[in-house]
Each structure stands twice: as structure tokens, then as C-alpha cells.
Design an enzyme around this catalytic site. Structure first.
Site, PDB file in Angstrom:
ATOM      1  N   ASP A   1     -21.081 -21.682 -47.034  1.00 37.81           N
ATOM      2  CA  ASP A   1     -21.619 -22.972 -46.581  1.00 37.81           C
ATOM      3  C   ASP A   1     -20.865 -23.357 -45.304  1.00 37.81           C
ATOM      4  O   ASP A   1     -20.062 -24.291 -45.281  1.00 37.81           O
ATOM      5  CB  ASP A   1     -21.436 -24.017 -47.684  1.00 37.81           C
ATOM      6  CG  ASP A   1     -22.134 -23.598 -48.956  1.00 37.81           C
ATOM      7  OD1 ASP A   1     -23.328 -23.828 -49.066  1.00 37.81           O
ATOM      8  OD2 ASP A   1     -21.484 -22.991 -49.836  1.00 37.81           O
TER       9      ASP A   1
ATOM     10  N   HIS B   1     -16.741 -18.298 -56.268  1.00 38.60           N
ATOM     11  CA  HIS B   1     -15.882 -19.426 -56.631  1.00 38.60           C
ATOM     12  C   HIS B   1     -14.487 -18.930 -57.034  1.00 38.60           C
ATOM     13  O   HIS B   1     -13.468 -19.487 -56.624  1.00 38.60           O
ATOM     14  CB  HIS B   1     -16.453 -20.176 -57.840  1.00 38.60           C
ATOM     15  CG  HIS B   1     -17.792 -20.825 -57.605  1.00 38.60           C
ATOM     16  ND1 HIS B   1     -18.935 -20.408 -58.247  1.00 38.60           N
ATOM     17  CD2 HIS B   1     -18.153 -21.883 -56.836  1.00 38.60           C
ATOM     18  CE1 HIS B   1     -19.953 -21.184 -57.877  1.00 38.60           C
ATOM     19  NE2 HIS B   1     -19.513 -22.081 -57.019  1.00 38.60           N
TER      20      HIS B   1
HETATM   21  P1  AMP Z   1     -20.914 -24.772 -55.029  1.00 39.52           P
HETATM   22  O1  AMP Z   1     -20.535 -24.703 -56.476  1.00 39.52           O
HETATM   23  O2  AMP Z   1     -22.138 -23.983 -54.684  1.00 39.52           O
HETATM   24  O3  AMP Z   1     -20.924 -26.176 -54.500  1.00 39.52           O
HETATM   25  O4  AMP Z   1     -19.739 -24.035 -54.250  1.00 39.52           O
HETATM   26  C1  AMP Z   1     -18.410 -24.457 -54.359  1.00 39.52           C
HETATM   27  C2  AMP Z   1     -17.605 -23.801 -53.281  1.00 39.52           C
HETATM   28  O5  AMP Z   1     -17.681 -22.395 -53.422  1.00 39.52           O
HETATM   29  C3  AMP Z   1     -18.115 -24.134 -51.871  1.00 39.52           C
HETATM   30  O6  AMP Z   1     -17.005 -24.335 -51.019  1.00 39.52           O
HETATM   31  C4  AMP Z   1     -18.890 -22.897 -51.499  1.00 39.52           C
HETATM   32  O7  AMP Z   1     -18.929 -22.671 -50.103  1.00 39.52           O
HETATM   33  C5  AMP Z   1     -18.091 -21.819 -52.188  1.00 39.52           C
HETATM   34  N1  AMP Z   1     -18.891 -20.618 -52.421  1.00 39.52           N
HETATM   35  C6  AMP Z   1     -20.089 -20.538 -53.037  1.00 39.52           C
HETATM   36  N2  AMP Z   1     -20.533 -19.277 -53.031  1.00 39.52           N
HETATM   37  C7  AMP Z   1     -19.609 -18.524 -52.390  1.00 39.52           C
HETATM   38  C8  AMP Z   1     -19.500 -17.144 -52.050  1.00 39.52           C
HETATM   39  N3  AMP Z   1     -20.430 -16.256 -52.373  1.00 39.52           N
HETATM   40  N4  AMP Z   1     -18.386 -16.751 -51.403  1.00 39.52           N
HETATM   41  C9  AMP Z   1     -17.420 -17.635 -51.061  1.00 39.52           C
HETATM   42  N5  AMP Z   1     -17.468 -18.941 -51.351  1.00 39.52           N
HETATM   43  C10 AMP Z   1     -18.546 -19.390 -52.003  1.00 39.52           C
END
Ligand code: AMP
Length: 278
Positions: A146, A33
Site C-alpha cells: 500500500d 503481515h
Molecule cells: P491490511 O490488514 O490489509 O490493512 O494490512 C496491514 C498492513 O500490512 C499494511 O501496512 C499493509 O501495507 C501490509 N501488507 C499487506 N499485505 C502485504 C504484503 N503482501 N506484503 C507486505 N506488507 C503487506
């Protein structure tokens, strides 16, 4: 850094003189994030991050209630990173009585993750579009972890003429290659060790593919077998073009991507690897 919870307040932050970058998250923030947040900060005059565990993107028997939360430490991390605004919406303002919209994009949302999570992308599309309508950013930043979500939001914005640039950010991994995810919290030490092998399998396969493009068709089955041999349940393994279309030809496409979703203990983990064509 200003923390905003009222819809009426967040509606006022957009300043037309300034480029505003937006990073939507569900909190329990990790370096994945934060790398997106840092990119947004470097490319915009102001940056806003939302933290909201969006109920409509969870299926009935999924982990909505157990999804990890850590608002205090999330806010510390965002403050340290130099974020201008954090929006923590109230569910009553996101989904007021009478909320009635669904967003359907038949092909892309029913494929891959959409097979085991048929309502997931409807929820994702609703929340991302709704937050963008509220915040009115110039730039939206999403992670390539994602990958399907990124493509769906790009398609949605293109189809509906949403005037916001969508940027996909690279996957951040731990030292052993495991893609960082809030859901890694569900893993016990043994599961963590096994989960760390997933990316190694993808990397090996990517090397094989680069050496011999003719052999693409054997890849999916080989990866499934290797994951099963770790004692893990595969949701899907898919070899696709960068637009997520099936790779149907033996002619080398400009880029292929291998996407996987795998159950490790209680967690369903995603990963993918992009492979440049010749
Ligand atoms: P989430 O909190 O899981 O909904 O993720 C929020 C954003 O962070 C989304 O756009 C995810 O694709 C991105 N994200 C989550 N994990 C990673 C990671 N390891 N590397 C890059 N982006 C990430």
C-alpha cells in the site's frame, strides 16, 4: 501475549524504558503481515499489533461487511511470532458518538487510489493517527504494498510533528509473484491464476524500462493493454517518482515506481514495482 480490547487498558501499556513497535492490520493475517510483525519484533523491546476492520476507510458500496475475518487463527499466528500485545479495539471506543474529525491532504489523498476511493485515505489517516495516539509507539511499520498509504502517513506525521518513526516494509508475494493480500480470498481458482500474471507484467515492463529509459512514456499504455488482454478491468496504471509525482522528464529519475490497481472478479488488487535509476 496479552489480548486487549479495552481502551483504558491499552493506554497503560507504554513503558518509557522500552522501545515499542506497532503494526496496524485489519486481520485475516498472511505472511505479508507476519513479515512486518517479525521486523517489528526484531527492532523493538515490545511489539503490539492491532486488528481492526476500520469502517471509515470503506466506501458505501465496498466490502466492509464481507471483509474476511479470522480472529482465532490470527491470534495463534501472532502468539507464535512472539508478539507481546494484540489490541482489538471496540468501535464504540474508536468512533464514540459525536466523533467529528476528518483529515484532508488534498493532493496525495485524491490521487491514484483516492480517485476511485475518495474517502478511503481520510479513514486510513484517522485510524492510524488515532491508534498511534492511543498506543504511543516509537516505531510504526507499514507495508509497501500500500505504497500510497505509506507515503500519506509519512507526510501526515511529518506535517503534524508526530514523533514516531515510520518504516515501509517490502512486499511479500506467493511463489508465483502475486502480492499477498487478505482480499485474495475473494479469488476463485481461475481468477487466482490470472491475478498471478499481474506481477509478471510489471516485472517485464521494469526490465524494458531499465534497458531503455527514453521509452518511459509508452509504459503506462502498454501495461494497461496487457492487463486488459487478460480480461481484467484496470482502475489505474501509473508511473511515478518515489514521492508519487508524475514522471515528466526524459531524464532518468533516481527511481521510478509503477503502481497498479486492478479489478479481478470481486477483488480490487494493488501491486507496484520499484525500478532503480541509472
Ligand atoms: P491490511 O490488514 O490489509 O490493512 O494490512 C496491514 C498492513 O500490512 C499494511 O501496512 C499493509 O501495507 C501490509 N501488507 C499487506 N499485505 C502485504 C504484503 N503482501 N506484503 C507486505 N506488507 C503487506
Amino acid at each position: 501475549m496479552r489480548v486487549i480490547t479495552d481502551l483504558s487498558e491499552v493506554l497503560k501499556i507504554k513503558n518509557n524504558e522500552k522501545q515499542l513497535g506497532f503494526v496496524p492490520t485489519m486481520g485475516y493475517l498472511h505472511e505479508g503481515h507476519l513479515s512486518i510483525v517479525k521486523r517489528a519484533i526484531s527492532e523493538n523491546d515490545e511489539t503490539i499489533v492491532s486488528i481492526y476492520v476500520n469502517p471509515t476507510q470503506f466506501g458505501e458500496n465496498e466490502d466492509l461487511d464481507n471483509y474476511p475475518r479470522s480472529i482465532e487463527s490470527d491470534l495463534e499466528k501472532l502468539e507464535q511470532a512472539g508478539v507481546d500485545y494484540v489490541y482489538i479495539p471496540k468501535s464504540s471506543e474508536i468512533y464514540p458518538e459525536g466523533f467529528a474529525t476528518n483529515i484532508i491532504m488534498p493532493e496525495l489523498t485524491k490521487d491514484l487510489c483516492g480517485i476511485s476511493r475518495p474517502t478511503h485515505f481520510n479513514g486510513v489517516c484517522i485510524i492510524v493517527l488515532k491508534l498511534c495516539n492511543i498506543i504511543k509507539p516509537n516505531n510504526l511499520y507499514l507495508g509497501k504494498k500500500d505504497y500510497q498509504q505509506l507515503l500519506i502517513i509519512q507526510q501526515l506525521f511529518k506535517d503534524l510533528n508526530v514523533q514516531i518513526k515510520v518504516t515501509g516494509c517490502e512486499i511479500v508475494r506467493d511463489n508465483e509473484g502475486l502480492a499477498l493480500s487478505s482480499r485474495n480470498k475473494y479469488l476463485n481458482p481461475e481468477e487466482l491464476e490470472v491475478a498471478r500474471k499481474l506481477n509478471k507484467i510489471l516485472k517485464n515492463e521494469a526490465q524494458l524500462i531499465t534497458k531503455d529509459w527514453q521509452n518511459l512514456s509508452a509504459s503506462e499504455e502498454r501495461i494497461k493493454m496487457e492487463i486488459s488482454e487478460l480480461g481484467l478491468k484496470v482502475d489505474y496504471v501509473a508511473l511515478r517518482t518515489e514521492r508519487l509525482r508524475p514522471v515528466t522528464t526524459t531524464i532518468c529519475p533516481s527511481k521510478v515506481i509503477i503502481l497498479i490497481a486492478v479489478y479481478v472478479g470481486q477483488a480490487r488488487l494493488l501491486d507496484n514495482i520499484e525500478i532503480e535509476g541509472e
